[in-house]
Design an enzyme around this catalytic site. Structure first.
Site, PDB file in Angstrom:
ATOM      1  N   LYS A 166     -41.516  98.010   6.420  1.00  0.00           N
ATOM      2  CA  LYS A 166     -42.193  96.764   6.772  1.00  0.00           C
ATOM      3  C   LYS A 166     -41.565  95.602   6.004  1.00  0.00           C
ATOM      4  CE  LYS A 166     -45.570  98.321   9.431  1.00  0.00           C
ATOM      5  NZ  LYS A 166     -45.709  97.936  10.837  1.00  0.00           N
ATOM      6  N   HIS A 297     -44.259 104.122  20.117  1.00  0.00           N
ATOM      7  CA  HIS A 297     -45.010 103.652  18.961  1.00  0.00           C
ATOM      8  C   HIS A 297     -46.202 104.566  18.686  1.00  0.00           C
ATOM      9  CE1 HIS A 297     -48.387 101.201  17.246  1.00  0.00           C
ATOM     10  NE2 HIS A 297     -47.441 100.937  16.358  1.00  0.00           N
TER      11      HIS A 297
END
Length: 379
Positions: A166, A297
């Site tokens: 991230k 995802h």
């Protein structure tokens, strides 16, 4: 195989630790499970999850509106049922809560179909491969650099060679430093992907992608607002890093608009968000025609079947702390060993929920939900 009953229930599942990304601070997931019973005695199980809101709305959509449309229908008519449900909910919205509700039904129907055929779901869907690679993923923007490196070191020890990090801190220099440190830790031969969670403007995304390209990222995921197709095309053309998109997209038309705008290199449909397996397969085949890869995802337990089914799917995402087993609510689910899932040969999708454990998290219909879900932009 006629449908006798359809029942959905919502559950609120606490995360062991909050997830913090460039967009949200998340403390709970909400899960909706739908059971479809047929006159053969077979029961199909479908489910979806959301990041902390919407579970009761989804279960109400299923129970109060969609269940009546399904009773008496042949459970093998997946396409007809999907189209009927989607058209019925289209005015309320062609994606979002509508497709999440449809997904719980569609997944249950495919589970029934595979049980009826006495085949594992991955084989019924196409049977491209029996094992699928898994990459390490975590919602870890809040970790210090040392904590982040410790997490990646542990993932390395578990056999992972592909990692997603991230990014999207307020100070972009911190992003660059963290990416540099992880790249140095994993070496040049392993794969690193980056996920900005829609944090930047298109101009900032181009500037930062050019800087981050020095660390050879395999993709930049959601660099800008997912609604901005032209902006993603600009980032893809000018940023120097392949663009991955799909977590927030809701149906095949959303994905087709990205494909025809040449705005993505990798498509990431979430089987829950797009309305289940029926729609997911259409998106995967569309991507194949465009010579694009699919990397679904989330939804590890279902994504393993999907990646095993089609030739242009690459790998499954394992989000640390977010799988069914992490919540302690399943008796049986695919297990990751050395960054690989070996697909089961039992009929259906093979997921068996722990009813007692799940019941502890039931959300009563109509009850207000005290929750913490805040937009997070302070890092």
């Amino acid at each position: 195989m006629k449908i006798v009953s359809v029942e959905a229930k919502a559950y609120r599942l606490p995360l062991a630790e909050p997830w913090i990304s460039a967009k949200y601070r998340i403390t709970h997931h909400e899960l909706v499970r739908t059971l479809i019973t047929t006159d053969t005695g077979l029961v199909g199980t479908g489910w979806c999850t959301t990041i902390g809101v919407g579970g009761l709305a989804i279960s109400t959509l299923v129970n109060a509106y969609l269940a009546l449309l399904l009773k008496g229908e042949d459970a093998l008519n997946n396409e007809r049922i999907w189209e009927q449900l989607w058209q019925d909910l289209h005015f309320a919205g062609p994606s979002g809560l509508s497709t999440l509700a449809i997904a719980t039904i569609d997944i249950a129907l495919w589970d029934l179909r595979a049980q009826y055929a006495r085949l594992p779901l991955w084989q019924l869907l196409g049977g491209m491969r029996e094992t699928v690679p898994v990459y390490a993923s975590a919602v870890n923007l809040h970790l210090t650099e040392d904590e982040l490196l410790a997490q990646v070191e542990r993932q390395l020890s578990e056999g992972y060679s592909v990692f997603k990090l991230k990014i999207g801190r307020k100070d972009s220099a911190e992003d660059v430093a963290r990416v540099r440190a992880v790249r140095q830790l994993i070496g040049d031969q392993r794969t690193l992907m980056l996920d900005a969670n829609q944090r930047w403007s298109a101009g900032d995304a181009v500037r930062l992608c050019r800087e981050l390209s020095a660390f050879n990222p395999a993709w930049i995921e959601e660099p800008i607002l997912s609604d901005d197709i032209a902006g993603h095309a600009h980032v893809r053309n000018a940023g120097g890093v392949p663009v991955a998109i799909g977590e927030q997209l809701g149906n095949r038309f959303d994905f087709w608009n990205y494909v025809r705008a040449e705005a993505a290199d990798i498509l990431q449909p979430n089987v829950w968000k797009v309305g289940g397996i029926t729609e997911w397969l259409k998106i995967a085949h569309m991507a194949q025609v465009a010579n694009l890869s699919i990397a679904p995802h989330n939804a590890l337990e279902l994504s393993a079947h999907l990646v095993a089914a089609v030739p242009n799917a690459t790998m499954v995402e394992n989000i640390e702390g977010g799988n069914l087993a992490d919540f302690g609510i399943v008796q049986k689910a695919p297990e990751v060993h050395n960054a690989t899932i070996i697909l089961p040969h039992t009929p259906g999708h093979g997921i068996v929920f722990d009813e007692d454990a799940l019941a502890q998290h039931l959300l009563p219909e109509g009850a207000p939900v005290v929750r913490e879900l805040t937009t997070h932009a302070g890092l």
